[in-house]
Scaffold this active site. Structure first.
Site, PDB file in Angstrom:
ATOM      1  N   ASP A 154      -9.537  -6.054  -3.132  1.00  0.00           N
ATOM      2  CA  ASP A 154      -9.052  -4.890  -2.383  1.00  0.00           C
ATOM      3  C   ASP A 154     -10.149  -3.824  -2.346  1.00  0.00           C
ATOM      4  O   ASP A 154     -10.601  -3.355  -3.394  1.00  0.00           O
ATOM      5  CB  ASP A 154      -7.797  -4.344  -3.069  1.00  0.00           C
ATOM      6  CG  ASP A 154      -7.082  -3.279  -2.234  1.00  0.00           C
ATOM      7  OD1 ASP A 154      -7.753  -2.596  -1.433  1.00  0.00           O
ATOM      8  OD2 ASP A 154      -5.858  -3.139  -2.394  1.00  0.00           O
TER       9      ASP A 154
ATOM     10  N   SER B  64       0.830  -1.209   0.000  1.00  0.00           N
ATOM     11  CA  SER B  64       0.000   0.000   0.000  1.00  0.00           C
ATOM     12  C   SER B  64       0.868   1.265   0.000  1.00  0.00           C
ATOM     13  O   SER B  64       1.696   1.418  -0.895  1.00  0.00           O
ATOM     14  CB  SER B  64      -0.942  -0.062   1.212  1.00  0.00           C
ATOM     15  OG  SER B  64      -1.960   0.877   1.073  1.00  0.00           O
TER      16      SER B  64
ATOM     17  N   HIS C  63      -7.680  -5.799   0.994  1.00  0.00           N
ATOM     18  CA  HIS C  63      -6.508  -4.928   1.063  1.00  0.00           C
ATOM     19  C   HIS C  63      -5.423  -5.403   2.029  1.00  0.00           C
ATOM     20  O   HIS C  63      -4.270  -5.488   1.663  1.00  0.00           O
ATOM     21  CB  HIS C  63      -6.946  -3.511   1.443  1.00  0.00           C
ATOM     22  CG  HIS C  63      -5.833  -2.510   1.375  1.00  0.00           C
ATOM     23  ND1 HIS C  63      -5.258  -2.127   0.175  1.00  0.00           N
ATOM     24  CD2 HIS C  63      -5.165  -1.831   2.335  1.00  0.00           C
ATOM     25  CE1 HIS C  63      -4.301  -1.251   0.414  1.00  0.00           C
ATOM     26  NE2 HIS C  63      -4.222  -1.054   1.721  1.00  0.00           N
TER      27      HIS C  63
END
Ligand code: NAG
Ligand code: NAG
Ligand code: NAG
Ligand code: NAG
Length: 305
Positions: A249, A176, A279
């Site tokens: 996600d 991320s 995610h």
């Protein structure tokens, strides 16, 4: 439909959404909203105190029976960063093997990434360097794009200067937000990086705003935290890159990961997707660590020889 109608339509929608937001929050004017979005965006983008206790309690690698050095390094602008440096006990692996720098995802602190550090240490037998960005965990300061880049530079130089690790191959791993940090480092120090692994990361912060904070999408121009992976990644032309994408996600649209893969110019790029992965749970899915093992032996080991 002519353009006047379209722009009226747009401003009415915007006004409606803004009013809804204002009435919901009790804020009395758009000016205030703009000021808040501009000046509070670092707190919105870097929720480093979440979950509660993240600034005071950091789990240590001994919970996973991993020996470690608890290191504090100074940045050039006066912050003190906390690192866990986990070195393999076999001298061959420690001094001539591989070292992964883990660039953490947003929120929480490096203690929350120990399951990942542990897999790199035990399954892949890498040396592992884990660090908290400024303003996260027990590192001092406040997070910002410019500051976190200084932190990443500082940790990278620390690894390159460490007497045990100086001749090991450096691998960058980021989930991320950490993916954006890893891409930043890989572009800047490409000749010194043996491999890059990114998971569920985004094209840029402005590209993410419409999904993350729909109300703010009309104010994207106020965004001063950019993390332009879409601009940096094409400059990485040689390093092997592994893309790990959770197709469920709910934070970063998987299409952004796919776009990053498409614009990647490295001849050695690998795409792995996980159908049922959200995610923050992609790394728990079957095949995740095998993908990294295969990437390591197929691309990194071959490149080193
Ligand atoms: C790294 O390589 C240099 C040059 O070959 C050597 O002098 C040094 O001892 C090596 N460091 C380690 C930890 O093996
Ligand atoms: C990518 O490389 C080009 C050419 O060297 C440079 O102008 C540009 O600033 C680089 N992009 C980023 C995001 O650093
Ligand atoms: C998808 O993941 C959820 C929760 O992680 C799990 O309950 C479900 O069984 C999974 N479905 C498939 C098809 O693997
Ligand atoms: C992922 O995030 C959710 C909340 O968004 C949390 O409930 C869950 O425990 C997290 N899972 C992992 C593996 O971190």
């Amino acid at each position: 439909m002519d353009t006047t109608n379209m722009s009226q339509d747009w401003s009415v929608r915007m006004l409606f959404k803004t009013l809804k937001f204002l009435s919901a929050t009790g804020i009395s004017c758009i000016g205030t909203l703009v000021v808040i979005l501009y000046f509070a965006q670092t707190s919105l983008i870097y929720p480093s105190s979440f979950p509660a206790g993240s600034r005071t309690e950091v789990q240590t690698p001994d919970r996973y029976d991993i020996p470690f050095e608890d290191v504090t390094v100074d940045t050039e602008d006066g912050e003190k960063l906390r690192l866990f440096v986990m070195k393999q006990s076999d001298p061959e692996l420690r001094n001539r093997g591989k070292t992964v720098i883990i660039c953490c995802a947003n929120a929480g602190n490096m203690g929350h990434r120990l399951p990942i550090a542990s897999a790199f240490y035990k399954i892949l037998q890498y040396n592992v360097v884990l660090f908290s960005y400024r303003g996260y965990g027990l590192s001092t300061g406040k997070p910002s794009e410019g500051g976190i880049k200084i932190d990443a530079d500082t940790v990278f130089k620390y690894v390159k200067g460490d007497k045990d690790l100086e001749n090991t191959s450096t691998i960058l791993y980021g989930q991320s937000l950490g993916g954006a940090v890893a891409i930043y480092l890989a572009e800047k120090y490409e000749s010194e990086v043996a491999g890059l692994i990114v998971e569920n990361t985004f094209l840029s912060i402005p590209a993410l705003i419409p999904t993350l904070l729909p109300i703010a999408q009309y104010f994207t121009f106020l965004c001063h935290q950019i993390w332009p992976s879409d601009k940096s990644l094409p400059n990485i032309t040689n390093t092997p890159v592994l893309f790990l994408s959770g197709l469920k996600d709910e934070i970063v649209p998987p299409a952004q990961m796919r776009k990053l893969f498409d614009i990647c110019q490295s001849p050695n790029k690998v795409w792995r997707q996980f159908a049922n992965a959200t995610h923050n749970e992609t790394y728990l899915k079957d095949g995740y660590w095998t993908s990294i093992i295969d990437f390591s032996s197929d691309y990194i080991d071959k490149k080193i020889q």
